[in-house]
Scaffold this motif. Structure first.
Motif, PDB file in Angstrom:
ATOM      1  N   SER A   1      -1.661  -6.341  -2.845  1.00 22.87           N
ATOM      2  CA  SER A   1      -0.584  -5.959  -1.947  1.00 22.87           C
ATOM      3  C   SER A   1       0.259  -7.191  -1.653  1.00 22.87           C
ATOM      4  O   SER A   1      -0.257  -8.314  -1.667  1.00 22.87           O
ATOM      5  CB  SER A   1      -1.193  -5.416  -0.648  1.00 22.87           C
TER       6      SER A   1
ATOM      7  N   THR B   1       5.705   0.692  -1.964  1.00 21.56           N
ATOM      8  CA  THR B   1       4.852   1.702  -1.319  1.00 21.56           C
ATOM      9  C   THR B   1       5.639   2.591  -0.359  1.00 21.56           C
ATOM     10  O   THR B   1       5.132   3.613   0.086  1.00 21.56           O
ATOM     11  CB  THR B   1       3.723   1.036  -0.506  1.00 21.56           C
TER      12      THR B   1
ATOM     13  N   ALA C   1       2.746  -2.841  -4.046  1.00 20.90           N
ATOM     14  CA  ALA C   1       1.336  -2.777  -4.416  1.00 20.90           C
ATOM     15  C   ALA C   1       1.171  -2.708  -5.925  1.00 20.90           C
ATOM     16  O   ALA C   1       2.053  -2.203  -6.635  1.00 20.90           O
ATOM     17  CB  ALA C   1       0.676  -1.563  -3.759  1.00 20.90           C
TER      18      ALA C   1
END
Length: 155
Positions: A113, A135, A151
């Motif tokens: 992430s 995301t 991500a």
């Protein structure tokens, strides 16, 4: 074209080189560091679970810090969060950032992430080229800048 070498940050000398890269990138982005921010970055470098330093030839050129990914304060096994990626503006476009991200992707993580400012197209391109996707998560920093989460999952 000089060779890019990525190594783990293991000592104070390497942490100082990474801090120099961070400073140069912040000056170029017109976000010069306050003393409080400089202290916080020093602390993050000292406590980093994983710190990477990239050299472009013999020149310190990039840094990346990563930590365990947390979901509501609970570690998510197999996942890491990239908390910082900075490249010295003198070598922007030389793939230093790409090599840093490739290095962390080659490790045992199932997913990664990262957050970046929504106006930071350079960082977004770096992550998108490395297989990260938006995301849709957004947040606002204390200075009012909007940030977005990206991500990556191991194929």
């Amino acid at each position: 074209m000089p060779r890019i070498i990525v190594t783990e940050i293991e000592n104070d000398e390497q942490r100082d080189l990474a801090l120099d890269v961070w400073r140069a990138a912040n000056v170029a982005s017109r976000r010069p560091a306050t003393e409080a921010r400089l202290r916080r970055v020093r602390e993050k470098l000292a406590a980093a679970e994983l710190g990477l330093l990239a050299h472009y030839g013999s020149r310190p050129a990039g840094m990346l810090l990563a930590e365990t990914y947390l979901v509501e304060g609970v570690p998510l096994p197999g996942y890491a969060h990239i908390s910082m990626v900075f490249v010295d503006p003198a070598v922007w476009g030389s793939h230093v950032g790409t090599e840093l991200v490739r290095d962390i992707q080659a490790r045992d993580w199932e997913g990664l992430s990262a957050w970046t400012r929504t106006d930071n197209r350079r960082a977004q391109r770096l992550f998108e080229r490395s297989g990260f996707t938006d995301t849709g998560n957004r947040s606002t920093l204390h200075d009012g800048d909007e940030i977005m989460q990206l991500a990556w999952a191991r194929p």
